[in-house]
Write a protein that holds these residues in place. Structure first.
Motif, mmCIF file in Angstrom:
data_model
loop_
_atom_site.group_PDB
_atom_site.id
_atom_site.type_symbol
_atom_site.label_atom_id
_atom_site.label_comp_id
_atom_site.label_asym_id
_atom_site.label_seq_id
_atom_site.Cartn_x
_atom_site.Cartn_y
_atom_site.Cartn_z
ATOM 1 N N ALA A 23 21.559 32.158 -8.315
ATOM 2 C CA ALA A 23 20.226 31.764 -7.492
ATOM 3 C C ALA A 23 19.871 30.424 -7.903
ATOM 4 C CB ALA A 23 19.178 32.942 -7.778
ATOM 5 N N GLY A 24 20.027 30.225 -9.483
ATOM 6 C CA GLY A 24 19.606 29.000 -9.996
ATOM 7 C C GLY A 24 20.521 27.907 -9.487
ATOM 8 N N THR A 25 21.676 28.056 -9.367
ATOM 9 C CA THR A 25 22.638 27.264 -8.796
ATOM 10 C C THR A 25 22.328 26.838 -7.375
ATOM 11 O OG1 THR A 25 24.059 27.972 -10.455
ATOM 12 C CG2 THR A 25 25.045 26.449 -8.638
ATOM 13 N N ALA A 28 19.082 24.676 -7.146
ATOM 14 C CA ALA A 28 19.651 23.240 -7.679
ATOM 15 C C ALA A 28 20.491 22.603 -6.454
ATOM 16 C CB ALA A 28 20.651 23.356 -8.883
ATOM 17 N N GLU A 29 21.076 23.199 -5.728
ATOM 18 C CA GLU A 29 21.827 22.937 -4.668
ATOM 19 C C GLU A 29 20.945 22.278 -3.435
ATOM 20 O OE1 GLU A 29 25.665 23.454 -1.433
ATOM 21 O OE2 GLU A 29 25.564 24.471 -3.280
ATOM 22 N N TYR A 30 19.913 23.170 -3.032
ATOM 23 C CA TYR A 30 18.926 22.738 -2.299
ATOM 24 C C TYR A 30 18.191 21.543 -2.552
ATOM 25 C CZ TYR A 30 20.119 26.980 0.421
ATOM 26 O OH TYR A 30 20.660 27.983 1.192
ATOM 27 N N THR A 31 17.647 21.476 -3.907
ATOM 28 C CA THR A 31 16.814 20.668 -4.364
ATOM 29 C C THR A 31 17.452 19.001 -4.615
ATOM 30 O OG1 THR A 31 16.978 21.248 -6.662
ATOM 31 C CG2 THR A 31 15.157 22.210 -5.313
ATOM 32 N N GLY A 32 18.400 19.392 -5.395
ATOM 33 C CA GLY A 32 19.253 18.205 -5.753
ATOM 34 C C GLY A 32 20.154 17.569 -4.572
ATOM 35 N N TRP A 34 20.458 18.642 -1.377
ATOM 36 C CA TRP A 34 20.023 18.463 -0.045
ATOM 37 C C TRP A 34 18.799 17.595 -0.089
ATOM 38 C CZ3 TRP A 34 22.550 19.716 4.497
ATOM 39 C CH2 TRP A 34 23.431 20.614 4.292
ATOM 40 N N GLY A 35 17.990 17.644 -1.132
ATOM 41 C CA GLY A 35 16.619 16.843 -1.347
ATOM 42 C C GLY A 35 15.551 17.671 -0.761
ATOM 43 N N TRP A 36 15.852 19.185 -0.711
ATOM 44 C CA TRP A 36 14.661 19.971 -0.077
ATOM 45 C C TRP A 36 13.885 20.586 -1.363
ATOM 46 C CZ3 TRP A 36 18.735 22.640 3.375
ATOM 47 C CH2 TRP A 36 18.897 21.806 4.632
ATOM 48 N N ALA A 37 12.765 20.741 -1.180
ATOM 49 C CA ALA A 37 11.736 21.832 -2.131
ATOM 50 C C ALA A 37 12.199 23.154 -1.898
ATOM 51 C CB ALA A 37 10.563 21.603 -1.988
ATOM 52 N N VAL A 38 12.064 24.012 -2.846
ATOM 53 C CA VAL A 38 12.513 25.529 -2.721
ATOM 54 C C VAL A 38 11.258 26.444 -3.110
ATOM 55 C CG1 VAL A 38 13.982 27.464 -3.250
ATOM 56 C CG2 VAL A 38 14.904 25.013 -2.885
ATOM 57 N N THR A 39 10.752 27.305 -2.416
ATOM 58 C CA THR A 39 9.568 28.191 -2.752
ATOM 59 C C THR A 39 10.113 29.453 -3.197
ATOM 60 O OG1 THR A 39 8.306 26.560 -1.361
ATOM 61 C CG2 THR A 39 7.364 28.894 -2.167
ATOM 62 N N PRO A 40 9.583 30.260 -4.454
ATOM 63 C CA PRO A 40 10.078 31.599 -4.468
ATOM 64 C C PRO A 40 9.361 32.317 -3.303
ATOM 65 C CG PRO A 40 9.364 30.488 -6.536
ATOM 66 C CD PRO A 40 9.241 29.555 -5.343
ATOM 67 N N GLY A 41 9.894 33.244 -2.997
ATOM 68 C CA GLY A 41 9.408 34.209 -2.001
ATOM 69 C C GLY A 41 9.555 35.524 -2.225
ATOM 70 N N ALA A 42 8.795 36.469 -1.213
ATOM 71 C CA ALA A 42 8.858 37.913 -1.449
ATOM 72 C C ALA A 42 10.233 38.464 -0.973
ATOM 73 C CB ALA A 42 7.643 38.356 -0.514
ATOM 74 N N GLU A 69 6.448 26.043 -6.775
ATOM 75 C CA GLU A 69 7.688 25.614 -5.964
ATOM 76 C C GLU A 69 8.539 24.752 -6.923
ATOM 77 O OE1 GLU A 69 6.929 23.797 -1.869
ATOM 78 O OE2 GLU A 69 7.132 21.853 -3.021
ATOM 79 N N VAL A 70 9.768 24.658 -6.588
ATOM 80 C CA VAL A 70 10.818 24.020 -7.230
ATOM 81 C C VAL A 70 10.887 22.540 -6.351
ATOM 82 C CG1 VAL A 70 13.048 23.523 -8.235
ATOM 83 C CG2 VAL A 70 11.875 25.991 -8.186
ATOM 84 N N PRO A 71 10.418 21.374 -6.917
ATOM 85 C CA PRO A 71 10.230 20.188 -6.089
ATOM 86 C C PRO A 71 11.695 19.527 -5.642
ATOM 87 C CG PRO A 71 9.502 19.661 -8.313
ATOM 88 C CD PRO A 71 9.882 21.308 -8.176
ATOM 89 N N ALA A 72 11.908 18.820 -4.612
ATOM 90 C CA ALA A 72 13.089 18.242 -4.164
ATOM 91 C C ALA A 72 13.190 17.165 -5.214
ATOM 92 C CB ALA A 72 13.089 17.460 -2.961
ATOM 93 N N GLY A 73 14.760 17.207 -5.532
ATOM 94 C CA GLY A 73 15.186 16.218 -6.531
ATOM 95 C C GLY A 73 15.161 16.948 -7.988
ATOM 96 N N THR A 74 15.107 18.179 -8.088
ATOM 97 C CA THR A 74 15.120 18.873 -9.209
ATOM 98 C C THR A 74 16.480 19.090 -9.725
ATOM 99 O OG1 THR A 74 13.065 19.788 -9.118
ATOM 100 C CG2 THR A 74 14.399 20.872 -10.795
ATOM 101 N N GLY A 75 17.047 18.639 -10.812
ATOM 102 C CA GLY A 75 18.549 19.056 -11.257
ATOM 103 C C GLY A 75 18.825 20.183 -11.638
ATOM 104 N N LEU A 76 20.016 20.648 -12.016
ATOM 105 C CA LEU A 76 20.397 21.924 -12.091
ATOM 106 C C LEU A 76 19.751 22.700 -13.358
ATOM 107 C CD1 LEU A 76 22.590 24.272 -11.576
ATOM 108 C CD2 LEU A 76 24.335 23.103 -12.865
ATOM 109 N N ASP A 77 19.665 21.805 -14.506
ATOM 110 C CA ASP A 77 19.126 22.697 -15.711
ATOM 111 C C ASP A 77 17.667 23.132 -15.225
ATOM 112 O OD1 ASP A 77 21.334 22.730 -17.229
ATOM 113 O OD2 ASP A 77 20.514 20.561 -18.076
ATOM 114 N N ARG A 78 16.873 22.122 -14.859
ATOM 115 C CA ARG A 78 15.439 22.307 -14.466
ATOM 116 C C ARG A 78 15.282 23.527 -13.398
ATOM 117 N NH1 ARG A 78 11.918 17.505 -13.463
ATOM 118 N NH2 ARG A 78 10.355 19.138 -13.743
ATOM 119 N N ALA A 79 16.030 23.280 -12.333
ATOM 120 C CA ALA A 79 16.080 24.097 -10.975
ATOM 121 C C ALA A 79 16.122 25.789 -11.664
ATOM 122 C CB ALA A 79 16.999 23.808 -10.014
#
Length: 178
Positions: A23-25, A28-32, A34-42, A69-79
């Motif tokens: 899930a973390g990877t 990171a693919e979406y944020t890093g 694709w450049g999209w933010a990701v929000t944790p959801g139910a 939310e995990v902002p767009a541009g977040t790298g693998l470690d931080r995501a």
């Protein structure tokens, strides 16, 4: 173009990589990439929502109130670290920032893709849901412009099975329950 979960590679040792979940990877693919933010959801659990609300209007398809939310541009470690704060959460993509979504029945979406290819038109990412819907990720602002476009084309009363999602909405991202 489509989703390729797990496509990010890292040059660090395998010991560090083992502590990251898939899930973390994916986040990171979406944020890093694709450049999209990701929000944790139910999550959708046996026909109900993990939020605990018995009459939840969107089981497994809404953001968790307490999660950040995990902002767009977040790298693998931080995501990966950010996603570890909400283990098991569904991945939601906020609509209206980097893209809007036009949703149609899957068969209609498949025909549209074939026609677009024949016409030489590029398409953005397209997702197909388990409920038989195709979601076209389009330019931000397209959802707001759709009613006027349909009116100008004379299709405003055609009874189209077309949904447009813009700012303030989310779609679930693979891998997910929905």
């Amino acid at each position: 173009m489509g989703f390729t979960i797990g496509g990010i590679r890292e040059m660090r040792s395998g010991a560090r990589r083992r502590h990251r979940g898939a899930a973390g990877t994916a986040v990171a693919e979406y944020t890093g990439l694709w450049g999209w933010a990701v929000t944790p959801g139910a999550r959708a659990e046996a026909g109900s929502c993990s939020c605990g609300e018995p009459a939840c209007p969107a089981p497994g398809a809404h953001p968790l109130d307490f999660a950040r939310e995990v902002p767009a541009g977040t790298g693998l470690d931080r995501a990966s670290d950010a996603w570890a704060e909400t283990p098991g959460a569904a991945m939601l993509l906020p609509v209206g920032r980097a893209f809007d979504v036009l949703e149609v029945a899957e068969q209609v979406g498949r025909r549209a893709l074939v026609r677009m290819e024949r016409m030489g038109l590029p398409s953005g990412p397209v997702a197909v849901t388990p409920t038989g819907r195709a979601q076209f990720l389009v330019a931000p602002g397209a959802a707001a412009e759709l009613p006027a476009l349909l009116y100008r084309m004379g299709w405003d009363d055609a009874g189209l099975d077309l949904r447009a999602y813009g700012p303030g909405t989310h779609i679930t991202a693979p891998p997910s329950d929905l």
